[in-house]
Write a protein that holds these residues in place. Structure first.
Motif, short mmCIF file in Angstrom:
data_model
loop_
_atom_site.label_atom_id
_atom_site.label_comp_id
_atom_site.label_asym_id
_atom_site.label_seq_id
_atom_site.Cartn_x
_atom_site.Cartn_y
_atom_site.Cartn_z
N ARG A 136 0.82 -1.21 0.00
CA ARG A 136 0.00 0.00 0.00
C ARG A 136 0.86 1.27 0.00
O ARG A 136 0.50 2.26 -0.64
CB ARG A 136 -0.93 0.00 1.21
CG ARG A 136 -2.21 -0.82 0.98
CD ARG A 136 -3.10 -0.75 2.18
NE ARG A 136 -4.44 -1.24 1.87
CZ ARG A 136 -5.25 -1.77 2.76
NH1 ARG A 136 -4.85 -1.91 4.01
NH2 ARG A 136 -6.45 -2.18 2.41
N ARG A 137 1.96 1.26 0.72
CA ARG A 137 2.77 2.47 0.78
C ARG A 137 3.30 2.83 -0.61
O ARG A 137 3.24 4.00 -1.01
CB ARG A 137 3.94 2.27 1.76
CG ARG A 137 4.84 3.49 1.87
CD ARG A 137 5.89 3.31 2.93
NE ARG A 137 5.28 3.20 4.25
CZ ARG A 137 5.99 3.06 5.38
NH1 ARG A 137 7.31 2.99 5.34
NH2 ARG A 137 5.38 2.98 6.55
N ALA A 138 3.82 1.85 -1.32
CA ALA A 138 4.33 2.11 -2.67
C ALA A 138 3.20 2.56 -3.59
O ALA A 138 3.40 3.43 -4.44
CB ALA A 138 4.99 0.85 -3.22
N ALA A 139 2.02 1.98 -3.41
CA ALA A 139 0.88 2.35 -4.24
C ALA A 139 0.48 3.81 -3.99
O ALA A 139 0.16 4.54 -4.94
CB ALA A 139 -0.31 1.44 -3.95
N ALA A 140 0.53 4.24 -2.73
CA ALA A 140 0.18 5.62 -2.41
C ALA A 140 1.17 6.60 -3.03
O ALA A 140 0.79 7.65 -3.55
CB ALA A 140 0.14 5.80 -0.90
N VAL A 141 2.46 6.25 -2.99
CA VAL A 141 3.49 7.10 -3.60
C VAL A 141 3.29 7.15 -5.12
O VAL A 141 3.38 8.21 -5.75
CB VAL A 141 4.90 6.58 -3.26
CG1 VAL A 141 5.96 7.34 -4.06
CG2 VAL A 141 5.17 6.70 -1.77
N ALA A 142 3.01 5.98 -5.72
CA ALA A 142 2.79 5.92 -7.16
C ALA A 142 1.59 6.78 -7.56
O ALA A 142 1.62 7.48 -8.58
CB ALA A 142 2.56 4.47 -7.60
N TYR A 143 0.54 6.74 -6.76
CA TYR A 143 -0.67 7.53 -7.04
C TYR A 143 -0.32 9.02 -7.13
O TYR A 143 -0.72 9.71 -8.07
CB TYR A 143 -1.70 7.29 -5.95
CG TYR A 143 -2.99 8.06 -6.10
CD1 TYR A 143 -4.10 7.47 -6.70
CD2 TYR A 143 -3.11 9.37 -5.64
CE1 TYR A 143 -5.30 8.17 -6.84
CE2 TYR A 143 -4.30 10.08 -5.78
CZ TYR A 143 -5.38 9.47 -6.37
OH TYR A 143 -6.56 10.17 -6.52
N LEU A 144 0.43 9.50 -6.17
CA LEU A 144 0.80 10.91 -6.14
C LEU A 144 1.67 11.27 -7.36
O LEU A 144 1.42 12.26 -8.04
CB LEU A 144 1.55 11.23 -4.85
CG LEU A 144 2.00 12.69 -4.67
CD1 LEU A 144 0.79 13.62 -4.63
CD2 LEU A 144 2.83 12.84 -3.40
N ILE A 145 2.66 10.43 -7.63
CA ILE A 145 3.59 10.69 -8.73
C ILE A 145 2.87 10.61 -10.08
O ILE A 145 3.11 11.44 -10.97
CB ILE A 145 4.76 9.69 -8.70
CG1 ILE A 145 5.64 9.96 -7.47
CG2 ILE A 145 5.59 9.78 -9.97
CD1 ILE A 145 6.74 8.94 -7.26
#
Length: 289
Positions: free
Chosen positions: A210-219
């Motif tokens: 989930r953490r990587a997914a949240a970062v990817a969403y923002l980027i």
């Protein structure tokens, strides 16, 4: 027959993903004075029907392969919950696909027979996302499929059918819109990560967390705005669209990282809404200016 389960199965909140690509292509066409309304209308109807086909197929095949279970955190699934019979959903899937193909054939006079293999690829994707021997959504390839078939293909092809050509700015913009579409899928899989992991469905959120997914969403939101910057230089007023979009994007991201389960359902809709607002602003500015 109950209508509500079918409306839910269409997943109206996610339909901006298919419409945004067509609208952005039309904004490029308007800015370059090659907009063709009849072509745009056909592309829009085709895109919506193709996404509904994919949504119906996803509902049926996720039930068939056991990926869905009653009482899931996400939106209610009609087949899994017993609101729609599997046979009826299967028939609706292929009927909608056939209708999309018929609409697609109406575009052949504008783009030539090269549209046939492209249309076949789109039809195959609409089913292969959830069906077949190697369902894309179960093997971490759903994001790539969305980037391609809800970004690159609709933007480039809708523009090509109006302008007769495609350049690097349009291709970059198509990738940008594709990334905004991927964000809708990220929220969906972010919400369903526990159910997907239990069902053996390896989405990118299951794989990377989930953490990587949240970062990817923002980027991806930032990258989407940057990649569409080719249209900003065509008319200065276009800069209004990315400013508004990025403000909405950041606000939605902040809510996503502090939410879980069913609380993410409205944020999936908000992500699709942000994408539609961006595309709509571009085309409105293109018309006005």
């Amino acid at each position: 027959m109950k209508i509500r389960p079918w409306i839910e199965a269409m997943r109206l909140r996610t339909l901006p993903v298919s419409t945004a690509g067509v609208l952005v292509a039309c904004a490029y066409a308007l800015a370059r004075d090659c907009f063709r309304p009849e072509v745009a209308a056909l592309c829009l109807v085709f895109a919506i029907l193709a996404q509904i086909t994919s949504n119906f197929a996803n509902e049926y095949y996720d039930w068939a392969n056991g990926s869905d279970r009653p009482g899931r955190e996400g939106f209610r699934r009609g087949v899994t919950e017993g609101d729609i019979s599997p046979k009826a959903m299967r028939r609706a899937t292929f009927a909608t696909l056939a209708t999309a193909c018929a609409v697609g054939c109406c575009l052949i006079p504008f783009g030539g027979w090269i549209l046939v293999p492209i249309g076949i690829a789109i039809a195959v994707f609409a089913l292969a996302y959830s069906a077949g021997p190697y369902p894309l959504s179960r093997h971490g390839l759903g994001d790539v499929a969305v980037l391609t078939f809800f970004g690159i293909v609709p933007v480039t092809m809708t523009y090509y059918l109006q302008a007769g050509t495609v350049d690097s700015f349009v291709i970059a913009g198509s990738a940008g819109i594709g990334l905004l579409g991927v964000n809708v899928l990220i929220v969906n899989n972010y919400r369903d990560v526990d159910d997907d992991r239990a069902a053996g469905k390896r989405t990118t959120v299951v794989i990377f967390g989930r953490r990587a997914a949240a970062v990817a969403y923002l980027i991806f939101g930032l990258a989407g705005a940057v990649l569409t910057m080719g249209i900003w230089g065509l008319r200065n007023a276009f800069i209004i669209a990315p400013i508004i979009y990025l403000a909405l994007h950041y606000s939605t991201w902040r809510r996503i990282v502090t939410s879980s389960g069913a609380a993410l359902n409205p944020l999936l809709g908000a992500t699709a809404r942000n994408m539609l607002i961006y595309a709509a602003l571009l085309i409105i500015i293109g018309i006005i200016c």
